[in-house]
Design a protein around this motif. Sequence first.
Motif, short mmCIF file in Angstrom:
data_model
loop_
_atom_site.label_atom_id
_atom_site.label_comp_id
_atom_site.label_asym_id
_atom_site.label_seq_id
_atom_site.Cartn_x
_atom_site.Cartn_y
_atom_site.Cartn_z
N ILE A 189 20.70 -4.09 9.03
CA ILE A 189 20.38 -3.18 10.13
C ILE A 189 19.50 -2.04 9.63
O ILE A 189 18.55 -1.63 10.30
N ALA A 190 19.79 -1.53 8.42
CA ALA A 190 18.99 -0.43 7.85
C ALA A 190 17.55 -0.88 7.62
O ALA A 190 16.60 -0.12 7.85
N ILE A 191 17.37 -2.11 7.15
CA ILE A 191 16.02 -2.63 6.93
C ILE A 191 15.26 -2.74 8.25
O ILE A 191 14.09 -2.34 8.36
N ILE A 192 15.94 -3.25 9.27
CA ILE A 192 15.31 -3.40 10.59
C ILE A 192 14.94 -2.04 11.17
O ILE A 192 13.83 -1.86 11.69
N THR A 193 15.85 -1.07 11.09
CA THR A 193 15.56 0.25 11.65
C THR A 193 14.46 0.96 10.85
O THR A 193 13.70 1.75 11.41
N PHE A 194 14.37 0.67 9.55
CA PHE A 194 13.29 1.24 8.75
C PHE A 194 11.94 0.70 9.21
O PHE A 194 10.96 1.45 9.36
N VAL A 195 11.89 -0.61 9.46
CA VAL A 195 10.64 -1.23 9.94
C VAL A 195 10.28 -0.67 11.31
O VAL A 195 9.11 -0.35 11.58
#
Length: 231
Positions: free
Chosen positions: A111-117
């Motif tokens: 989720i953190a990777i997706i929200t970073f993108v």
Amino acid sequence: YETGPMIFFTVGNFIQDFGTLYQIYHSEYIKRNTECVSLDTQVLFFISTITRIFWMSDSLISKYTITYIELLFSFIIHLYFVVYVILSRPEPSTKQLFDLGQRFWEKWYLIAIITFVLGFLFHPKSYYHYRNYWRDIQMCVAFNIYTDAGSLIPQLPVLWREGDVGSVSRLYITFLFGARCFRLLFWMTWYWGSRYIYLMCVDILYLVCVGSFVFSFCKNVNKMLLPMKNQ
């Protein structure tokens, strides 16, 4: 003119902080366990808090001392809650940070990777300034907002699947709902405009998701109390 909207933002954060503080008390002294409390959700809330450290000094709210007090308060209680949830499990281990989620898409790091993108691609400056927009601090603001909303992804499905809230306090969910109401007041009174539409839509979605649980609690409160009266 600036003070009112800034107060809405800070009050909203305080409400969420006090909700988390109450959830810690509820888990530790009332339920004495962390059943149904998602560690992934608490890790994401902690990441969101850390992100505010990077962008807050470059924002209008930096002129208010209360915002720094709130940020320190938020950092301490979210860090404590993450550590507390880990230690409260039957076999305490930091490995839980990477294998606790019941579904892969509920993992905090995914989720953190997706929200970073999302924060990289869709933030206020990207709407009208495509050159060098990736350098702007608004990326951190967007990542903060998206991560806050993404924090619900691990927690809410657990509550739906279990059919019960376990040791997750209904008051805690209500605090989250109230905090987001103040965030929307902030958007409407200060930053209402097309370039912030991404962040406002995410907060509205957050409000609807949490609001559905609050509505369910209120609707079924008598049903939940009846068994206790008969005991």
